[in-house]
Design a protein around this motif. Structure first.
Motif, short mmCIF file in Angstrom:
data_model
loop_
_atom_site.label_atom_id
_atom_site.label_comp_id
_atom_site.label_asym_id
_atom_site.label_seq_id
_atom_site.Cartn_x
_atom_site.Cartn_y
_atom_site.Cartn_z
N ALA A 195 -8.37 7.84 4.52
CA ALA A 195 -8.35 8.85 3.47
C ALA A 195 -9.58 9.76 3.53
O ALA A 195 -9.51 10.93 3.18
CB ALA A 195 -8.26 8.18 2.10
N ASP A 200 0.83 -1.21 0.00
CA ASP A 200 0.00 0.00 0.00
C ASP A 200 0.86 1.25 0.00
O ASP A 200 1.25 1.76 1.05
CB ASP A 200 -0.92 -0.02 1.22
CG ASP A 200 -1.98 1.06 1.17
OD1 ASP A 200 -1.93 1.92 0.26
OD2 ASP A 200 -2.86 1.06 2.04
N THR A 201 1.15 1.76 -1.19
CA THR A 201 1.97 2.96 -1.31
C THR A 201 1.26 4.20 -0.80
O THR A 201 1.89 5.23 -0.60
CB THR A 201 2.40 3.19 -2.77
OG1 THR A 201 1.24 3.32 -3.58
CG2 THR A 201 3.27 2.05 -3.28
N GLY A 202 -0.03 4.10 -0.53
CA GLY A 202 -0.79 5.22 0.00
C GLY A 202 -0.82 5.27 1.52
O GLY A 202 -1.34 6.21 2.11
N SER A 203 -0.23 4.27 2.15
CA SER A 203 -0.21 4.22 3.62
C SER A 203 1.20 4.51 4.11
O SER A 203 2.15 3.86 3.70
CB SER A 203 -0.66 2.84 4.11
OG SER A 203 -0.60 2.78 5.52
N GLN A 204 1.33 5.47 5.00
CA GLN A 204 2.63 5.81 5.57
C GLN A 204 3.15 4.72 6.50
O GLN A 204 4.35 4.55 6.65
CB GLN A 204 2.53 7.12 6.36
CG GLN A 204 2.17 8.32 5.53
CD GLN A 204 3.30 8.72 4.61
OE1 GLN A 204 4.46 8.72 5.00
NE2 GLN A 204 2.98 9.04 3.37
#
Length: 120
Positions: A63, A35-39
């Motif tokens: 989000a 998940d590149t959208g999760s830090q």
């Protein structure tokens, strides 16, 4: 970067747009979402129900701005095939799968090749 990891094939689940990585946690196989959208990496409590959790002050928001309740933090060793790889993640109740976030990828992944469906 983690020089000891060989190229690994990701898996795409029909009907899903995400890339999944086959791993094992305590000998149980799972598909984890890259998940590149999760830090931060997340794991559902149901996958680690008996592990003691470290306290954390971390606050998460989805989000859409919804608060994600964090139960604690855990340090695991996951296996990519036979290779052990550390995973530090937050434990939550309201996700259904393990999410490998940017924190894990920045340490363990040098390159994501979406065309060939591999990570290095």
């Amino acid at each position: 970067m983690n020089d000891h990891l060989p190229p690994t094939i990701t898996n795409h689940i029909k009907g899903e747009k995400g890339a999944y990585l086959r791993i094992a946690i305590h000998g149980v196989k799972h598909l984890e979402l890259l998940d590149t959208g999760s830090q931060i990496s997340l794991i559902p409590r149901q996958i680690v129900p008996d592990l003691a959790l470290d306290k954390t002050e971390q606050v998460l928001h989805a989000a859409n701005g919804t608060n994600i309740g964090v139960m604690g933090e855990v340090n695991l060793v996951i296996h990519l095939g036979r290779i052990p790889v550390p995973l530090k993640c937050l434990v939550v109740d309201n996700v259904s799968e393990v999410l490998l976030g940017l924190d894990w990828m920045m340490t363990n992944v040098e390159n994501i090749d979406f065309k060939r469906k591999t990570i290095v």
